[in-house]
Design an enzyme around this catalytic site. Structure first.
Site: not given
Ligand SMILES: *Cc1c(COP(=O)(O)O)cnc(C)c1O
Length: 368
Positions: A38, A264
């Protein structure tokens, strides 16, 4: 090994085979092996991984969602594929693509039988999922009369397996709880089997269950993280090899002066002279912001360089003040030695999250 000159996830298929064979060696000869592929095979790319595991001899595959099973069928995977968490809207596709649903509630049982009948199926393989304490998906013991009554009224489906999932198989402080889950699973299935009149495959163990609870291997085991090389326990780790290495490169080096800020929101303000390296990998690649501000690290010329400031979308900056390096040098985010597990732990998460977060933007390179 060629030096990385962009961000790549290098995947070693020989290590995959080694892990598969090691885990298989822990089983009785007749116990089946289901490989959990998965979530893009835990970030590794499910098609080449499943193709290789099919060659290695895995008996079964499991995916979480129907679309993941379709992808494997489109790539020519022939082995049975269990869909762990199908949705009502996908039930027809499941049948069209020869996928096998996990049936976990009265509602899903009725819906699937109804779909199988509509599509003129007989003995369509289904897997009954029982809740033994995880309280996530699964029938409870009290559902047994409903299940047997419903199944006796139809030939559209046949129970190919009964399974359950352990909540804490890696955590030996929860040993008593795990044993209670094993006992409940035995109790439920021993009640169900005489009423079915045939014996489905029984399975309960994930990777840590395989390693810690050999008494619960039953007829099949389901391994995800283990085949990708993580044991969830230092005592078993030497037997497994992490298959993926995440590599990148230094794009640019900056020298910062006391008082300068980096990135940032000025995530770092330095009080000393400092050198930083900017790397072409960011939170959009799956190196999420939890690794920023000194929690995460990479390796440059075998030395640890901490991530400084905030992780940007496409870039991250690391402190290389004390590292002899230059632009163009290779950077190891994780590999067989500097493991994804250690990096994940440093940011208080788990290997599963780090590796499944790696975005499809990162090129996968397979080594045979
Ligand atoms: C994901 C999953 C597994 C695999 O677990 P690992 O710890 O990765 O081995 C097994 N069974 C079920 C039901 C799962 O959802």
């Amino acid at each position: 090994m060629p030096k990385a000159n962009e961000t790549i996830l290098e995947i070693d298929l020989t290590a995959l085979k080694h892990n598969y064979e090691h885990l298989r060696s822990k089983l009785q000869p007749n116990t089946k092996f289901l490989a959990v592929v998965k979530a893009f095979s835990y970030g590794n790319d499910s098609v080449p991984i499943a193709q290789h595991l099919e060659k290695c001899g895995t008996d079964y595959f499991a995916v979480a969602y129907t679309s993941e099973g379709e992808e494997l069928r489109n790539a020519g995977i022939k082995k049975p594929i269990l869909v762990l968490h199908p949705q009502k809207i996908n039930l027809e596709t499941i049948i069209n693509r020869c996928l096998e649903p996990s049936i976990y509630s009265q509602k899903t049982l009725l819906e699937f039988i109804e779909t199988a009948k509509r599509k003129n199926q007989t003995n369509y393989p289904i897997h009954l999922k029982f809740n033994t304490g995880l309280n996530r998906l699964g029938f409870d013991k009290q559902d047994l009369p409903f299940i047997t009554e419903t199944l006796s009224g139809t030939t559209a489906v046949k129970v190919v397996s009964c399974f359950s999932h352990l909540a804490a198989s890696e955590d030996l402080t929860e040993d008593a709880f795990t044993k209670s889950q094993i006992a409940l699973f035995k109790d439920i299935t021993s009640n169900l089997i005489p009423k079915l009149g045939y014996t489905p495959i029984l399975h309960q163990c994930n990777t840590s269950g395989i390693l810690n609870y050999p008494q619960a291997h039953f007829d099949m085991v389901r391994s995800g993280i283990g085949i990708y090389g993580f044991a969830n326990d230092p005592k078993y780790q030497p037997d497994l090899i992490p298959i993926a290495s995440l590599k990148t490169v230094i794009s640019q080096i900056h020298e910062l002066q006391p008082g300068d800020s980096l990135g940032y929101n000025r995530g770092l303000i330095t009080n000393k002279v400092m050198r930083t390296a900017t790397l072409p990998i960011g939170h959009a690649d799956g190196l999420t912001r939890i690794y920023g501000k000194g929690k995460g690290f990479v390796f440059i010329n075998n030395q640890k360089a901490y991530i400084v400031g905030n992780v940007c979308m496409d870039m991250v900056m690391v402190d290389v003040t004390h590292i002899d390096c230059e632009e163009g040098d290779e950077v190891i985010v994780f590999d067989k030695i500097h493991t994804a597990e250690a990096l994940a732990e440093a940011a208080e998460t788990i290997s599963y999250e780090l590796i499944t977060d790696l975005s499809k933007r990162i090129k996968r390179v397979f080594l045979i």
